[in-house]
Design a protein around this motif. Structure first.
Motif, PDB file in Angstrom:
ATOM      1  N   ASN A  56       2.595 -14.118   0.928  1.00 29.05           N
ATOM      2  CA  ASN A  56       1.331 -14.703   1.139  1.00 29.05           C
ATOM      3  C   ASN A  56       0.092 -13.617   1.306  1.00 29.05           C
ATOM      4  N   ASP A  61      -1.160 -22.196   1.831  1.00 26.17           N
ATOM      5  CA  ASP A  61      -2.489 -22.063   2.438  1.00 26.17           C
ATOM      6  C   ASP A  61      -3.627 -22.156   1.485  1.00 26.17           C
ATOM      7  N   LYS A  69       4.580 -19.102  -0.199  1.00 27.76           N
ATOM      8  CA  LYS A  69       4.517 -19.180   1.579  1.00 27.76           C
ATOM      9  C   LYS A  69       5.098 -18.096   1.914  1.00 27.76           C
ATOM     10  N   SER A 117      -6.871 -21.847   1.429  1.00 22.53           N
ATOM     11  CA  SER A 117      -7.786 -20.800   1.746  1.00 22.53           C
ATOM     12  C   SER A 117      -7.436 -19.787   0.408  1.00 22.53           C
ATOM     13  N   ARG A 118      -6.230 -19.573   0.108  1.00 14.63           N
ATOM     14  CA  ARG A 118      -5.792 -18.586  -0.978  1.00 14.63           C
ATOM     15  C   ARG A 118      -6.067 -19.189  -2.553  1.00 14.63           C
TER      16      ARG A 118
END
Length: 229
Positions: free
Chosen positions: A143, A183, A140, A185-186
Motif C-alpha cells: 500500500n 484505499d 491492499k 485516496s491512492r
C-alpha cells in the motif's frame, strides 16, 4: 582481537555476496542491471553489520548478521519494496493475459481488451474479475504506491466518443478495486482514447490489444517503507 574480526568479516562478506547476487531479472525486461535492493541494500548492510557487532558485545558475529539484515533492508528502501511487489504481481498475473512491466521504481500492468471490455463497452467482462480480485488483494498488501488507471480504446468511432469511453473504462476498474477495499485516496483515473496504440488498428486482434487498461504504480511521496510481509 582475532575472535572478534573473523565473524565480523564473514558476516560482511556474506551480506555483500547476497546483495551482489540479488539482480532484478525483470528490470528493463531481461536486462542485467542490478536492482536497487542489491545496490543500496549492500551498502546499508555494511553499516548495519558494524553497528550490530558493536551492539552485541557477547556475540559479535551474530550481531553483525542481525544488523546487516535489518539496516540493509532499510537502506534498500522502496526499491526492495518494489522488488517484492513486482514478484508477487507476476505470480498472481500468470496465465491471466495481464502483462507486468518494470521501469526503475515504477510498475506497469497492461490489461488487453480481450479480457477487459467488449467493443464500445465500459462494462467489465466476466473473465476480468479474477485478475482484478488478485490486484485488489495485492494493492491492499502493498500500500505504499499510487495507483493510476488509464483507459484506452481502438480508433473506431469519433475521438470525442473514444475519449469518453476510455474515461468510463478507467473509472469502471477504479470503482471495482475500491469496492474490494483498495484505499480510494491512492487511486486516480484518466482516459487516453485511441492515443498511444500498442498494435495496429487494422486487424480485430490489434484493436483488441488497443482496447486496454493500464495501471501505473508509483511510490507515494516519501515512501521508503520496509517490505510488506
Amino acid at each position: 582481537m582475532t575472535s572478534i574480526k573473523r565473524p565480523l568479516i564473514a558476516a560482511l562478506a556474506g551480506v555483500l555476496l547476497a546483495g551482489c547476487a540479488s539482480n532484478n531479472s525483470y528490470e528493463n525486461q531481461g536486462g542485467t542491471g542490478t536492482s536497487r535492493t542489491a545496490t543500496y541494500g549492500g551498502i546499508g548492510a555494511l553499516a548495519g553489520a558494524v553497528a550490530g557487532a558493536a551492539i552485541d558485545h557477547n556475540n559479535r558475529g551474530k550481531g553483525a548478521l542481525i544488523g546487516a539484515a535489518a539496516v540493509g533492508a532499510a537502506a534498500a528502501g522502496y526499491g526492495y519494496y518494489a522488488d517484492r511487489q513486482e514478484a508477487e504481481l507476476r505470480r498472481q498475473m500468470q496465465n491471466t493475459g495481464v502483462e507486468v512491466q518494470r521501469q526503475g521504481d515504477d510498475i506497469k500492468l497492461i490489461m488487453p481488451g480481450n479480457i477487459t471490455f467488449a467493443t464500445d463497452s465500459a462494462d467489465i467482462s466476466g473473465n476480468f474479475y479474477q485478475p482484478l480480485n488478485n490486484l485488489a488483494s495485492s494493492f491492499k498488501q502493498f500500500n505504499q504506491n499510487s495507483i493510476e488507471i488509464v483507459g484506452y480504446t481502438d480508433s473506431t468511432g469519433s475521438r470525442t466518443h473514444n475519449m469518453d469511453l476510455s474515461n468510463r473504462r478507467a473509472q469502471s476498474v477504479a470503482n471495482y478495486l475500491i469496492a474490494q477495499g483498495v484505499d480510494a485516496s491512492r487511486v486516480s483515473t484518466r482516459g487516453a482514447g485511441p492515443d498511444q496504440p500498442i498494435a495496429s488498428n487494422v486487424t480485430p486482434d490489434g484493436r483488441a490489444q488497443n482496447r486496454r487498461v493500464e495501471v501505473n504504480l508509483r511510490p507515494l511521496p516519501g515512501a521508503t517503507t520496509a517490505p510488506a510481509q
